[in-house]
Design a protein around this motif. Structure first.
Motif, PDB file in Angstrom:
ATOM      1  N   GLU A 289      34.394  47.187  32.322  1.00  0.00           N
ATOM      2  CA  GLU A 289      33.506  47.818  31.341  1.00  0.00           C
ATOM      3  C   GLU A 289      33.859  47.447  29.906  1.00  0.00           C
ATOM      4  OE1 GLU A 289      30.937  49.898  32.389  1.00  0.00           O
ATOM      5  OE2 GLU A 289      31.549  49.477  34.449  1.00  0.00           O
ATOM      6  N   ARG A 290      34.985  46.723  29.712  1.00  0.00           N
ATOM      7  CA  ARG A 290      35.414  46.547  28.328  1.00  0.00           C
ATOM      8  C   ARG A 290      34.430  45.705  27.514  1.00  0.00           C
ATOM      9  NH1 ARG A 290      39.044  42.643  30.670  1.00  0.00           N
ATOM     10  NH2 ARG A 290      38.969  40.697  29.503  1.00  0.00           N
ATOM     11  N   ILE A 291      33.535  44.946  28.191  1.00  0.00           N
ATOM     12  CA  ILE A 291      32.521  44.205  27.439  1.00  0.00           C
ATOM     13  C   ILE A 291      31.494  45.149  26.800  1.00  0.00           C
ATOM     14  CG2 ILE A 291      32.602  41.931  28.534  1.00  0.00           C
ATOM     15  CD1 ILE A 291      30.491  42.925  30.501  1.00  0.00           C
ATOM     16  N   TYR A 292      31.446  46.399  27.289  1.00  0.00           N
ATOM     17  CA  TYR A 292      30.506  47.372  26.703  1.00  0.00           C
ATOM     18  C   TYR A 292      31.173  48.246  25.644  1.00  0.00           C
ATOM     19  CZ  TYR A 292      27.919  46.016  30.844  1.00  0.00           C
ATOM     20  OH  TYR A 292      27.296  45.286  31.805  1.00  0.00           O
ATOM     21  N   LEU A 293      32.409  47.885  25.254  1.00  0.00           N
ATOM     22  CA  LEU A 293      33.169  48.732  24.330  1.00  0.00           C
ATOM     23  C   LEU A 293      32.390  49.006  23.046  1.00  0.00           C
ATOM     24  CD1 LEU A 293      35.942  50.113  24.105  1.00  0.00           C
ATOM     25  CD2 LEU A 293      36.754  48.112  22.875  1.00  0.00           C
ATOM     26  N   GLN A 294      31.604  48.021  22.560  1.00  0.00           N
ATOM     27  CA  GLN A 294      30.903  48.221  21.300  1.00  0.00           C
ATOM     28  C   GLN A 294      29.644  49.073  21.466  1.00  0.00           C
ATOM     29  OE1 GLN A 294      30.815  45.076  18.584  1.00  0.00           O
ATOM     30  NE2 GLN A 294      32.484  43.958  19.532  1.00  0.00           N
ATOM     31  N   VAL A 295      28.952  48.938  22.620  1.00  0.00           N
ATOM     32  CA  VAL A 295      27.702  49.688  22.779  1.00  0.00           C
ATOM     33  C   VAL A 295      27.890  51.008  23.521  1.00  0.00           C
ATOM     34  CG1 VAL A 295      26.074  47.790  22.559  1.00  0.00           C
ATOM     35  CG2 VAL A 295      27.162  48.228  24.769  1.00  0.00           C
ATOM     36  N   ALA A 296      28.829  51.055  24.451  1.00  0.00           N
ATOM     37  CA  ALA A 296      29.014  52.282  25.233  1.00  0.00           C
ATOM     38  C   ALA A 296      30.500  52.548  25.444  1.00  0.00           C
ATOM     39  CB  ALA A 296      28.293  52.159  26.584  1.00  0.00           C
ATOM     40  N   PRO A 297      31.224  52.894  24.355  1.00  0.00           N
ATOM     41  CA  PRO A 297      32.685  53.042  24.463  1.00  0.00           C
ATOM     42  C   PRO A 297      33.116  54.080  25.504  1.00  0.00           C
ATOM     43  CG  PRO A 297      31.869  53.903  22.369  1.00  0.00           C
ATOM     44  CD  PRO A 297      30.755  53.158  22.993  1.00  0.00           C
ATOM     45  N   TRP A 298      32.231  55.067  25.802  1.00  0.00           N
ATOM     46  CA  TRP A 298      32.638  56.121  26.753  1.00  0.00           C
ATOM     47  C   TRP A 298      32.948  55.566  28.143  1.00  0.00           C
ATOM     48  CZ3 TRP A 298      28.009  55.844  24.143  1.00  0.00           C
ATOM     49  CH2 TRP A 298      26.900  55.393  24.878  1.00  0.00           C
ATOM     50  N   THR A 299      32.314  54.453  28.503  1.00  0.00           N
ATOM     51  CA  THR A 299      32.575  53.900  29.833  1.00  0.00           C
ATOM     52  C   THR A 299      34.030  53.444  29.973  1.00  0.00           C
ATOM     53  OG1 THR A 299      31.873  51.743  29.056  1.00  0.00           O
ATOM     54  CG2 THR A 299      30.220  53.063  30.186  1.00  0.00           C
ATOM     55  N   VAL A 300      34.660  53.066  28.838  1.00  0.00           N
ATOM     56  CA  VAL A 300      36.032  52.567  28.870  1.00  0.00           C
ATOM     57  C   VAL A 300      37.027  53.650  28.468  1.00  0.00           C
ATOM     58  CG1 VAL A 300      37.564  50.786  27.984  1.00  0.00           C
ATOM     59  CG2 VAL A 300      35.136  50.314  28.219  1.00  0.00           C
ATOM     60  N   LEU A 301      36.653  54.420  27.431  1.00  0.00           N
ATOM     61  CA  LEU A 301      37.633  55.336  26.840  1.00  0.00           C
ATOM     62  C   LEU A 301      38.026  56.465  27.790  1.00  0.00           C
ATOM     63  CD1 LEU A 301      36.444  55.515  23.132  1.00  0.00           C
ATOM     64  CD2 LEU A 301      38.323  54.210  24.130  1.00  0.00           C
TER      65      LEU A 301
END
Lengths: 327, 315
Positions: A289-301
């Motif tokens: 999921e880290r590729i979505y860190l900028q658009v959807a940080p909740w998936t990673v954090l």
């Protein structure tokens, strides 16, 4: 055959030809009395030792219950154990795909938001504890078992056996653990069993070093000498005399290794040497999921914070145990 | 002193030989059939046999190890069958990148960690001591990719203070490189912080209990001179030793951080070679890591010897 030492009755002097002590009712009674007296005596001694042991154990438990470090760690770890076991009844399905709700920010319907496939991040975060909590404890138990045996043998026999074992261990420790596991897992393929065995095997050298040091501290004590003079076999002396006396360092080493095992298992799955999708495993999720860190940080954090809390929890337990035991 | 270094260098040779055997055995024996593991399960048997013969994998193991190690020493590290590039320049270039990253992290964190540890040790059992101990320990035990993504989000995505990538665009001045290295270096710093701080703390507590500290205080030396001249110097010995022994975890951390930040170091090269079954590349990079690991431990031993007059004078 009287007095030649091979047939020791209750009283060899009385063993005359044709007379058998076990056939004399009076003798039998005396024997029984003596035996029961001996037994009661032993029972008394055993009971006293047991009481003492229980008292010590109660003291340790009370000290642990009063240690804020230990209790905080315990609460965190038990929370994740509970989630690993029962998250299916508490949250939504961790693998339920809903393309219409892709990458939604946290809301009432999805408290932690959704990932790119519309899966509920809360459900995945809670279920993500499972793989780590299967791998890490089992790997630790394996390492304690193997390391315990190797350490006992090396520390008990010393000499040549010890030299050879310890040199071999030095070589095994010449490579960083993460590197060796990558090497092994990339060549053998992955899967829960292989990961558990690999981590267990790679932690064995360190455990055996700790156990060996503890054994060397004990082997010159009087009780070990006494057991040897009694003519006990080496295996008995190691398992029944020395082992019970080195449980504390072994428990502390076990919790330290457990922390590292969580760390290593998570790292390997982040690097792609663990389970594959759609497993909700934290390391795997963060990697994917880290590729979505900028658009959807909740998936990673959220998985990241969950993993961080588990690791810190295990280490708080270690710290608390170490503090109580060293008092 | 020179004799000590010589002895340690000599001791490295058998360890290195055994480590190379271990790597070789892991890489060449475990997969069973080398040709099969390169070509995959669907390749015809004839092709597998040919490749095995071409690679020399059908010869006895000891002979193969001897040839491999001999070529390695000569500097002939082979050509990667996957990437079709020579192994040596690729591995050495990646190693250079990794050394820059790890060196940067160490240079920044070692003094900070030692200061924190000494500070905690001087105020033993206070709230400050517990606070420093617990927080540095937590930073150390959290996996690097966890602290990495959180830091990435906070500083690169949310605050936008630091770049998302680990390498500056081509043609930037040299110092630009370090600005881009800050974010990848912090998880590595966290990794080292806890152990170094803890050893510095323990060392300080032990040294403070020594009679010569009491003497120094009683003869009226100012507190600053007691701390810098006596405490700090003597607390350094266990601290430096632990930095050396932590290099293994630092290398493991490099693997993770380089993968997370797409930094072209030896860790990323190793993971990629492992995933692609690029055996010559994998063997060479793991062996170089083993060399790096031993050299780091050697340097730590030498520094410990320099700090400890008993070893320094005794040779």
């Amino acid at each position: 055959m009287a007095g030649d030492g091979t047939n020791l009755g209750p009283n060899p002097d009385l063993q005359t030809e044709g007379w058998r002590p076990d056939a004399d009712p009076e003798m039998l009674e005396l024997q029984a009395d003596a035996a029961s007296a001996r037994q009661t005596e032993e029972l008394h001694a055993d009971a006293a030792a047991e009481r003492e042991q229980r008292r010590q154990r109660r003291y340790l438990v009370r000290a642990l219950l009063r240690s804020p470090t230990f209790m905080t760690g315990m609460v965190i770890v038990l929370f994740w154990v509970f989630m690993a076991l029962f998250s299916a009844y508490v949250t939504q399905s961790p693998t339920n795909v809903d393309a219409a709700a892709s990458l939604k920010a946290p809301s009432v319907a999805h408290l932690f938001g959704t990932d790119e496939l519309g899966r509920d991040v809360l459900a995945r975060t809670m279920a993500g504890a499972r793989t780590v909590l299967i791998i890490a404890p089992l790997a630790t138990i394996l390492a304690l078992l193997w390391g315990g045996i190797i350490g006992l043998v090396a520390g008990f026999y010393r000499g040549y056996t010890d030299e050879v074992i310890m040199r071999l261990i030095d070589v095994l420790l010449a490579l960083p653990i993460v590197i060796t596991s990558i090497l092994v897992l990339s060549l053998l393929g992955t899967g829960l069993t292989i990961i558990i065995i690999t981590i267990g095997a790679l932690f064995t050298p360190v455990v055996s070093r700790t156990v060996r040091a503890a054994v060397i501290g004990e082997r010159e004590r009087e009780y070990v000498m006494a057991a040897r003079l009694r003519g006990e076999r080496s295996a008995f002396v190691m398992a029944r005399e020395i082992l019970p006396n080195i449980t504390q360092p072994i428990i502390v080493e076990g919790t330290i290794r457990l922390g590292y095992a969580v760390f290593t298992a998570a790292t390997l799955s982040f690097l792609g040497f663990g389970l594959g999708p759609p497993s909700p495993d934290w390391g795997l999720t963060i990697a994917n999921e880290r590729i979505y860190l900028q658009v959807a940080p909740w998936t990673v954090l959220f998985p990241a914070l969950a993993l961080a809390s588990l690791v810190v929890g295990v280490n708080l337990i270690t710290d608390g145990l170490g503090r109580v035991f060293s008092k | 002193m020179l004799r000590l270094i010589g002895r340690r260098l000599l001791f490295m040779v058998p360890t290195l030989i055994l480590a190379s055997m271990l790597i070789f055995a892991l890489a060449e024996v475990l997969p069973g059939n080398v040709g099969r593991s390169i070509l995959g399960i669907y390749a015809p048997q004839q092709a597998v046999d040919n490749l095995n013969h071409q690679l020399g994998a059908d010869r006895p193991l000891v002979v193969r190890w001897g040839t491999w190690a001999g070529h390695f020493v000569e500097g002939n590290w082979g050509i990667s069958p996957v990437q079709k590039v020579p192994v040596r320049p690729t591995v050495l270039k990646a190693l250079g990148y990794s050394v820059v990253l790890a060196g940067f992290a160490l240079v920044v964190i070692v003094p900070i960690a030692i200061l924190l540890g000494v500070f905690a040790g001087l105020r033993r059992d206070s709230v400050l001591d517990r606070g420093i101990t617990i927080s540095t320990l937590s930073m150390t035990v959290i996996p690097e990719f966890v602290s990495g993504v959180v830091l990435l989000w906070v500083f690169a995505v949310w605050l936008k203070w630091l770049p998302v990538t680990a390498l500056p665009p081509d043609g930037s001045p040299f110092y630009e490189r370090f600005y881009y290295l800050i974010l990848p270096a912090i998880p590595l710093m966290f990794l080292e912080l806890g152990y170094i701080a803890r050893m510095a703390r323990v060392g300080t507590v032990q040294v403070l209990a020594m009679p010569y500290i009491r003497t120094a205080v009683l003869k009226g030396l100012p507190r600053r001179r007691v701390i810098f001249g006596h405490v700090l110097r003597n607390a350094m010995v266990p601290t430096v030793t632990v930095i050396g022994s932590q290099v293994g975890w630092l290398i493991g951390g490099l693997v993770v951080v380089e993968t997370l930040f797409a930094y072209p170091g030896i860790g990323q090269l190793m993971v990629r070679s492992a995933q692609q079954h690029d055996i010559p590349m994998l063997e060479a990079s793991v062996l170089m890591v083993a060399v790096l690991y031993m050299v780091a431990n050697l340097i730590a031993d030498i520094v410990v010897a320099l700090l400890n007059p008993r070893i320094r004078m005794g040779g």
